[in-house]
Scaffold this motif. Structure first.
Motif, PDB file in Angstrom:
ATOM      1  N   ALA A 134       0.827  -1.211   0.000  1.00 35.05           N
ATOM      2  CA  ALA A 134       0.000   0.000   0.000  1.00 35.05           C
ATOM      3  C   ALA A 134       0.856   1.255   0.000  1.00 35.05           C
ATOM      4  O   ALA A 134       0.438   2.303  -0.485  1.00 35.05           O
ATOM      5  CB  ALA A 134      -0.930  -0.004   1.210  1.00 35.05           C
ATOM      6  N   ALA A 135       2.063   1.153   0.560  1.00 35.86           N
ATOM      7  CA  ALA A 135       2.932   2.330   0.651  1.00 35.86           C
ATOM      8  C   ALA A 135       3.660   2.591  -0.659  1.00 35.86           C
ATOM      9  O   ALA A 135       4.406   3.574  -0.764  1.00 35.86           O
ATOM     10  CB  ALA A 135       3.933   2.156   1.791  1.00 35.86           C
ATOM     11  N   GLY A 136       3.460   1.729  -1.635  1.00 34.85           N
ATOM     12  CA  GLY A 136       3.963   1.986  -2.985  1.00 34.85           C
ATOM     13  C   GLY A 136       5.453   2.222  -3.068  1.00 34.85           C
ATOM     14  O   GLY A 136       5.904   3.135  -3.760  1.00 34.85           O
ATOM     15  N   GLY A 137       6.225   1.435  -2.359  1.00 34.58           N
ATOM     16  CA  GLY A 137       7.676   1.518  -2.478  1.00 34.58           C
ATOM     17  C   GLY A 137       8.348   2.487  -1.529  1.00 34.58           C
ATOM     18  O   GLY A 137       9.573   2.577  -1.499  1.00 34.58           O
ATOM     19  N   LEU A 138       7.554   3.229  -0.755  1.00 37.25           N
ATOM     20  CA  LEU A 138       8.169   4.111   0.255  1.00 37.25           C
ATOM     21  C   LEU A 138       8.886   3.252   1.300  1.00 37.25           C
ATOM     22  O   LEU A 138       8.389   2.204   1.684  1.00 37.25           O
ATOM     23  CB  LEU A 138       7.099   4.942   0.976  1.00 37.25           C
ATOM     24  CG  LEU A 138       6.422   6.080   0.232  1.00 37.25           C
ATOM     25  CD1 LEU A 138       5.392   6.740   1.151  1.00 37.25           C
ATOM     26  CD2 LEU A 138       7.460   7.105  -0.209  1.00 37.25           C
ATOM     27  N   PRO A 139      10.046   3.690   1.780  1.00 31.38           N
ATOM     28  CA  PRO A 139      10.719   2.915   2.828  1.00 31.38           C
ATOM     29  C   PRO A 139       9.985   3.005   4.161  1.00 31.38           C
ATOM     30  O   PRO A 139       9.368   4.029   4.462  1.00 31.38           O
ATOM     31  CB  PRO A 139      12.103   3.580   2.919  1.00 31.38           C
ATOM     32  CG  PRO A 139      11.899   4.964   2.430  1.00 31.38           C
ATOM     33  CD  PRO A 139      10.800   4.895   1.389  1.00 31.38           C
ATOM     34  N   ARG A 140      10.063   1.942   4.932  1.00 28.95           N
ATOM     35  CA  ARG A 140       9.514   1.980   6.290  1.00 28.95           C
ATOM     36  C   ARG A 140      10.559   2.611   7.193  1.00 28.95           C
ATOM     37  O   ARG A 140      11.680   2.126   7.315  1.00 28.95           O
ATOM     38  CB  ARG A 140       9.186   0.559   6.774  1.00 28.95           C
ATOM     39  CG  ARG A 140       8.528   0.561   8.154  1.00 28.95           C
ATOM     40  CD  ARG A 140       8.003  -0.826   8.543  1.00 28.95           C
ATOM     41  NE  ARG A 140       9.064  -1.826   8.516  1.00 28.95           N
ATOM     42  CZ  ARG A 140       9.093  -2.891   7.756  1.00 28.95           C
ATOM     43  NH1 ARG A 140       8.110  -3.138   6.939  1.00 28.95           N
ATOM     44  NH2 ARG A 140      10.104  -3.731   7.788  1.00 28.95           N
ATOM     45  N   LEU A 141      10.199   3.736   7.835  1.00 27.31           N
ATOM     46  CA  LEU A 141      11.185   4.487   8.620  1.00 27.31           C
ATOM     47  C   LEU A 141      11.215   4.064  10.084  1.00 27.31           C
ATOM     48  O   LEU A 141      12.111   4.466  10.824  1.00 27.31           O
ATOM     49  CB  LEU A 141      10.894   5.986   8.525  1.00 27.31           C
ATOM     50  CG  LEU A 141      11.016   6.571   7.114  1.00 27.31           C
ATOM     51  CD1 LEU A 141      10.694   8.050   7.126  1.00 27.31           C
ATOM     52  CD2 LEU A 141      12.414   6.352   6.531  1.00 27.31           C
ATOM     53  N   GLY A 142      10.237   3.270  10.492  1.00 27.67           N
ATOM     54  CA  GLY A 142      10.233   2.803  11.873  1.00 27.67           C
ATOM     55  C   GLY A 142       8.900   2.173  12.208  1.00 27.67           C
ATOM     56  O   GLY A 142       7.934   2.281  11.445  1.00 27.67           O
ATOM     57  N   THR A 143       8.875   1.505  13.355  1.00 25.83           N
ATOM     58  CA  THR A 143       7.666   0.786  13.775  1.00 25.83           C
ATOM     59  C   THR A 143       7.411   1.062  15.257  1.00 25.83           C
ATOM     60  O   THR A 143       8.340   1.021  16.062  1.00 25.83           O
ATOM     61  CB  THR A 143       7.856  -0.736  13.564  1.00 25.83           C
ATOM     62  OG1 THR A 143       8.171  -0.982  12.193  1.00 25.83           O
ATOM     63  CG2 THR A 143       6.582  -1.507  13.930  1.00 25.83           C
ATOM     64  N   GLY A 144       6.161   1.341  15.592  1.00 27.91           N
ATOM     65  CA  GLY A 144       5.758   1.483  16.993  1.00 27.91           C
ATOM     66  C   GLY A 144       4.823   0.342  17.350  1.00 27.91           C
ATOM     67  O   GLY A 144       3.915   0.019  16.586  1.00 27.91           O
ATOM     68  N   VAL A 145       5.069  -0.283  18.501  1.00 34.20           N
ATOM     69  CA  VAL A 145       4.237  -1.397  18.954  1.00 34.20           C
ATOM     70  C   VAL A 145       3.608  -1.000  20.285  1.00 34.20           C
ATOM     71  O   VAL A 145       4.319  -0.624  21.220  1.00 34.20           O
ATOM     72  CB  VAL A 145       5.065  -2.685  19.143  1.00 34.20           C
ATOM     73  CG1 VAL A 145       4.167  -3.835  19.578  1.00 34.20           C
ATOM     74  CG2 VAL A 145       5.823  -3.027  17.867  1.00 34.20           C
ATOM     75  N   VAL A 146       2.275  -1.089  20.349  1.00 34.58           N
ATOM     76  CA  VAL A 146       1.569  -0.641  21.541  1.00 34.58           C
ATOM     77  C   VAL A 146       0.800  -1.801  22.162  1.00 34.58           C
ATOM     78  O   VAL A 146       0.177  -2.589  21.453  1.00 34.58           O
ATOM     79  CB  VAL A 146       0.606   0.516  21.164  1.00 34.58           C
ATOM     80  CG1 VAL A 146      -0.360   0.813  22.286  1.00 34.58           C
ATOM     81  CG2 VAL A 146       1.425   1.751  20.822  1.00 34.58           C
ATOM     82  N   VAL A 147       0.890  -1.913  23.476  1.00 31.27           N
ATOM     83  CA  VAL A 147       0.136  -2.932  24.207  1.00 31.27           C
ATOM     84  C   VAL A 147      -0.646  -2.249  25.328  1.00 31.27           C
ATOM     85  O   VAL A 147      -0.264  -1.179  25.802  1.00 31.27           O
ATOM     86  CB  VAL A 147       1.062  -4.018  24.803  1.00 31.27           C
ATOM     87  CG1 VAL A 147       1.591  -4.921  23.714  1.00 31.27           C
ATOM     88  CG2 VAL A 147       2.195  -3.402  25.587  1.00 31.27           C
TER      89      VAL A 147
END
Ligand SMILES: [Zn+2]
Length: 383
Positions: A134-147
């Protein structure tokens, strides 16, 4: 510390100072950046050149400066990449991908999340493939995980997570550790969503009250949520309202939780009825608003916040009814100052998930003086 490493760490720190100013102010000229950051104009020019090269910032156009010289505005490039937010709750993993301005790029259906390490990896892998597409080739700059529970540390890489939390973190680290990976509880994440995109934007010192089945909260100081000694800071639900009140599950009596939490409201509804605007019991509303008002006076006096934001998984209409019923909060020692009052969040019931995606953006753009004290590492030595 070797000089080369020291210079690299300083340069990296100064980059986050510039990114932080741009995130908070929207767009700024190089001259304004120098004035706000205290860095030299030449230093700013070098950093901006570097950030433009990496695509993280862009020039947005010219405007006339004070002495008639046109100045070029700089802003964070929303399309430089995307941030992935994950919220694990009740056996499901919800996901959202946003650009750096908080615009939603993808929000795939929640996936069952449980079982063994392999099953968890499968679920996360499927989510990653969906949002990558869905992001069409944009790099993933980071991930947040919430609990939806306290966490002893927000950083997986710091080694500060307790054993049970380290097990929880493993599948996320296996897939997402190539860019900043941040763990946080739901109330702190929702507060950071307010700080980045919501009511607390531009206000680094504020309180966030999270109303859902329980009552939680966040204390944000200088743009950073407080965690406390064991990760439990912000448990506003156990502020004592009436020592002769009903017993609370924490062992005390008359806690705010008993007046305000939705799990105590449901048994008061007509049998089988869902919570709705026309069946909210007036007695509950009056008691909840009164208890909330008392709690806010204490919070205001202790923390002197720039703002207090009310949000969570409770419906927005209920949050507004509470604030309307509460009226004027009681007296505080700051009665000589305009009351900050309480503002209802505009982010809705997915606030924690939106906050999950805001966490990596903040990790990328928040200056952390501790990075200046780091030991030389192979990574920094190679730069
Ligand atoms: Zn309690």
């Amino acid at each position: 510390m070797a000089n080369g490493n020291s210079a690299t760490l300083t340069r990296r720190y100064n980059r986050t100072v510039v990114l932080d100013a741009l995130r908070r102010h929207g767009s700024l000229s190089r001259i304004e950046l120098a004035r706000l950051s205290g860095l030299t104009p030449q230093g700013i020019r070098n950093i901006i050149e570097d950030l433009i090269d990496t695509g993280l910032v862009r020039e947005t156009g010219r405007r006339r400066g004070l002495r008639g010289q046109p100045q070029i505005d700089i802003e964070i490039n929303p399309g430089a990449g995307y941030c992935l937010g994950l919220h694990v709750a009740s056996g499901l993993c919800h996901a959202i991908a946003t650009d750096l301005a908080g615009n939603v790029l993808a929000r795939p259906e929640a996936r069952a999340f449980g079982g063994d390490h392999g099953q968890q990896l499968d679920a996360l892998g499927a989510i990653a493939r969906t949002v990558d597409a869905a992001a069409g080739g944009l790099p993933r700059l980071g991930t947040g995980v919430v609990v939806s529970r306290p966490l002893a540390s927000r950083w997986s890489a710091a080694g500060g997570l307790a054993d049970a939390q380290a097990d929880f973190a493993k599948p996320f680290e296996a897939l997402f550790a190539s860019a900043p990976l941040v763990f946080e509880n739901d109330a702190n994440a929702a507060a950071m969503a307010e700080y980045t995109h919501g009511r607390a934007k531009g206000r680094g010192d504020f309180l966030y009250l999270f109303l859902g089945e329980g009552v939680g909260g966040a204390i944000v100081q200088g743009g950073v949520p407080m965690h406390g000694g064991r990760g439990n800071a912000g448990e506003f639900g156990h502020i004592l309202i009436d020592p002769r009140g009903a017993p609370c599950h924490c062992g005390n009596r008359g806690c705010l939780h008993g007046y305000l939490a939705l799990d105590g409201l449901r048994p008061l509804l007509p049998a089988g009825a869902m919570l709705a605007q026309d069946n909210l019991p007036q007695a509950w509303l009056d008691g909840a608003a009164s208890a909330l008002s008392r709690a806010l006076v204490s919070l205001e006096n202790i923390f002197d916040p720039q703002a207090i934001v009310l949000g969570g998984t409770a419906p927005a209409w209920l949050l507004h009814r509470l604030v309307e019923t509460m009226g004027d909060p009681g007296p505080s020692v700051r009665s000589d100052v305009a009351e900050p009052g309480i503002e209802v969040s505009g982010l809705g019931q997915s606030c924690a998930l939106i906050g999950a995606a805001a966490l990596p953006l903040l990790a990328l753009t928040s200056p952390d003086p501790a990075t200046l004290m780091k030991e030389p590492s192979a990574e920094t030595a190679a730069e």
